[in-house]
Design an enzyme around this catalytic site. Structure first.
Site, PDB file in Angstrom:
ATOM      1  N   ARG A  89      35.141  28.298  35.208  1.00  0.00           N
ATOM      2  CA  ARG A  89      35.628  28.010  36.566  1.00  0.00           C
ATOM      3  C   ARG A  89      35.304  26.548  36.834  1.00  0.00           C
ATOM      4  O   ARG A  89      34.134  26.171  36.960  1.00  0.00           O
ATOM      5  CB  ARG A  89      34.939  28.927  37.576  1.00  0.00           C
ATOM      6  N   HIS A 106      45.175  29.628  39.400  1.00  0.00           N
ATOM      7  CA  HIS A 106      44.186  30.712  39.481  1.00  0.00           C
ATOM      8  C   HIS A 106      44.803  31.953  38.831  1.00  0.00           C
ATOM      9  O   HIS A 106      45.070  32.956  39.482  1.00  0.00           O
ATOM     10  CB  HIS A 106      43.826  30.983  40.940  1.00  0.00           C
ATOM     11  N   GLN A 158      43.366  35.667  39.144  1.00  0.00           N
ATOM     12  CA  GLN A 158      43.622  36.279  40.447  1.00  0.00           C
ATOM     13  C   GLN A 158      45.003  36.906  40.489  1.00  0.00           C
ATOM     14  O   GLN A 158      45.193  37.998  41.038  1.00  0.00           O
ATOM     15  CB  GLN A 158      43.492  35.232  41.558  1.00  0.00           C
ATOM     16  N   ASP A 202      46.297  32.404  51.676  1.00  0.00           N
ATOM     17  CA  ASP A 202      45.006  31.942  51.169  1.00  0.00           C
ATOM     18  C   ASP A 202      44.390  31.074  52.261  1.00  0.00           C
ATOM     19  O   ASP A 202      45.081  30.643  53.197  1.00  0.00           O
ATOM     20  CB  ASP A 202      45.218  31.149  49.870  1.00  0.00           C
ATOM     21  N   CYS A 217      43.367  36.460  48.530  1.00  0.00           N
ATOM     22  CA  CYS A 217      42.426  36.397  47.415  1.00  0.00           C
ATOM     23  C   CYS A 217      40.976  36.301  47.857  1.00  0.00           C
ATOM     24  O   CYS A 217      40.079  36.466  47.033  1.00  0.00           O
ATOM     25  CB  CYS A 217      42.798  35.251  46.478  1.00  0.00           C
ATOM     26  N   ARG A 242      40.295  42.591  40.356  1.00  0.00           N
ATOM     27  CA  ARG A 242      39.849  41.458  39.539  1.00  0.00           C
ATOM     28  C   ARG A 242      39.085  41.981  38.331  1.00  0.00           C
ATOM     29  O   ARG A 242      39.240  41.475  37.212  1.00  0.00           O
ATOM     30  CB  ARG A 242      38.957  40.519  40.361  1.00  0.00           C
TER      31      ARG A 242
END
Length: 340
Positions: A119, A146, A149, A242, A282, A310
Site C-alpha cells: 500500500r 485501488h 477494493q 468515496d 469503500c 475485501r
C-alpha cells in the site's frame, strides 16, 4: 484441509503474475477470481496455497506506506486463512525508496516471501517492484488505482444482483482519484456500463478513459464521464461514492466540501437511480458530506457486505496469483497450459 479440497504444490515458475491495476486481469480472469472468491467465502479454509505443504513459503510481506484499517485486517486475516503468516510492515518501518531502492528491495523479498502486498503512493513504485520480483506483487492501494477494493465491490454486486454484465454503475464525487479510475477499469472489464460524475477539473484522465473505452469495446460495457450528477444517476443499478477529502488533502477540506456538494449520494440522488439500486462506499465514510446517513445506514446500502468482501476477494486473488504464477496449484482452476 484435505487433499480433495485443495492441493497446493511447488511448481516451476512459468511467468509471474502481478495485480497492479484492474486491467491486469482479462475479463475471463476477473470472472475466474470472482468465482473463486465466492467458493472460498462459502468454504473459508478450503484453499491454502501458503500452507507448508503448498508453496513452501508461508510468509507474505504486507507493506504499508500509508495507514490502514480494512486493508490491514483483511490481508492479515486472509493470509492466515490461506495457511500463511502475514509479515506486516507498518508506515516508517521500512527503508524502501529512501535508504534502499525499490528494485533492490524486490530482489531481497522475492527470496524470502511468497507474495508482496504493498500500500503505497506512486504507482511507478509498484511497477518497479513487480519488474524485479519473481513472486506476485499486489497493489493494496496507490495514488492511481485501488484494484483490490474493486474486486470486493464486484463480488458484492454479483452476490446481490446475480450478474454483472449489463448493469449500470454510477460513481459520484472526486472523479480524479484512484477509486474513480478503478471503477472505470474494473467495471467495464466486467461488462458493466460505468458512469463517472464530478466537477470540472476532477474527472478521470484522458489516458484512463481511453483504456476503459478500449476494454469496454471488448466486453460490451460502456463509459460515460460527465459533470452532470443527474445524468450519471438516472436508472443506475449501483451507486458508489468515496470520501471527498483523502489522505494528504486535509488543507483543502473547506474548498472540497463546497466543490463536491452537488455530487452527494443522498436521498434525492437515490430517487434518480433504479428503485432497486444498491449503494457502495469503500470507507471511511463521512455522513452528511459525500453520503447521507439515511443512505449508508439504509436498506439499499451494501457497505458492510462490501467491507467484509475485501477479505474473500483478496484471498481469492492471492490464491489465483500463486496458481497462475506456477508457484502453487489450486484445485478447480484451469491448468496453466489451459485457457484463462
Amino acid at each position: 484441509m484435505t487433499p480433495t479440497e485443495t492441493s497446493a504444490t511447488i511448481a516451476p515458475t512459468t511467468g509471474t503474475r502481478h495485480f497492479l491495476k484492474d486491467t491486469d486481469l482479462s475479463p475471463a480472469e476477473q470472472a475466474e477470481v470472482l468465482g473463486l472468491a465466492a467458493r472460498m467465502k462459502a468454504a473459508p479454509y478450503s484453499v491454502q496455497p501458503f500452507a507448508a505443504e503448498g508453496s513452501g513459503r508461508k510468509t507474505v510481506a504486507v507493506i504499508f506506506d500509508k495507514t490502514s484499517t480494512r486493508t490491514r485486517v483483511s490481508f492479515a486475516t486472509g493470509v492466515a486463512d490461506l495457511g500463511g503468516n502475514a509479515l506486516v510492515i507498518n508506515p516508517g518501518e521500512a527503508q524502501i525508496g529512501h535508504k534502499e531502492s525499490v528494485e533492490d528491495t524486490a530482489k531481497v523479498l522475492e527470496r524470502m516471501v511468497s507474495t508482496i502486498v504493498w500500500r503505497t503512493g506512486a504507482h511507478s513504485g509498484l511497477v518497479a517492484m513487480a519488474a524485479n520480483s519473481r513472486v506476485p506483487v499486489i497493489n493494496a492501494l496507490c495514488d492511481d488505482y485501488h484494484p483490490c477494493q474493486l474486486l470486493a465491490d464486484l463480488l458484492t454486486i454479483k452476490e446481490h444482483k446475480g450478474s454483472l454484465q449489463g448493469l449500470t454503475m454510477s460513481y459520484l464525487g472526486d472523479s480524479a482519484n484512484n477509486m474513480a479510475n478503478s471503477y472505470l477499469l474494473a467495471g467495464v472489464t466486467a461488462g458493466m456500463h460505468v458512469r463517472i460524475a464530478g466537477p470540472v477539473g476532477y474527472l478521470p484522465s484522458a489516458a484512463v478513459i481511453a483504456e476503459a473505452e478500449e476494454r469496454a469495446a471488448e466486453t460490451g460495457g460502456s463509459v460515460l464521464v460527465t459533470v452532470d450528477a443527474a445524468e450519471a444517476l438516472l436508472g443506475a443499478d449501483v451507486v458508489a461514492t468515496d470520501t471527498w477529502v483523502s489522505m494528504g488533502q486535509e488543507e483543502e477540506k473547506a474548498a472540497r466540501l463546497s466543490l463536491f456538494r452537488d455530487y452527494a449520494v443522498d436521498e434525492a440522488a437515490m430517487k434518480l437511480a433504479a428503485p432497486d439500486a444498491v449503494v457502495l462506499h469503500c470507507l471511511p465514510a463521512y455522513r452528511g458530506y459525500e453520503i447521507a446517513a439515511e443512505v449508508i445506514d439504509g436498506p439499499q446500502s451494501l457497505v458492510w457486505d462490501e467491507a467484509e468482501n475485501r477479505l474473500h476477494a483478496q484471498k481469492a486473488l492471492m490464491a489465483w496469483l500463486m496458481h497462475r504464477s506456477g508457484l502453487a496449484v489450486v484445485d478447480g482452476l484451469p491448468p496453466l497450459s489451459g485457457p484463462a
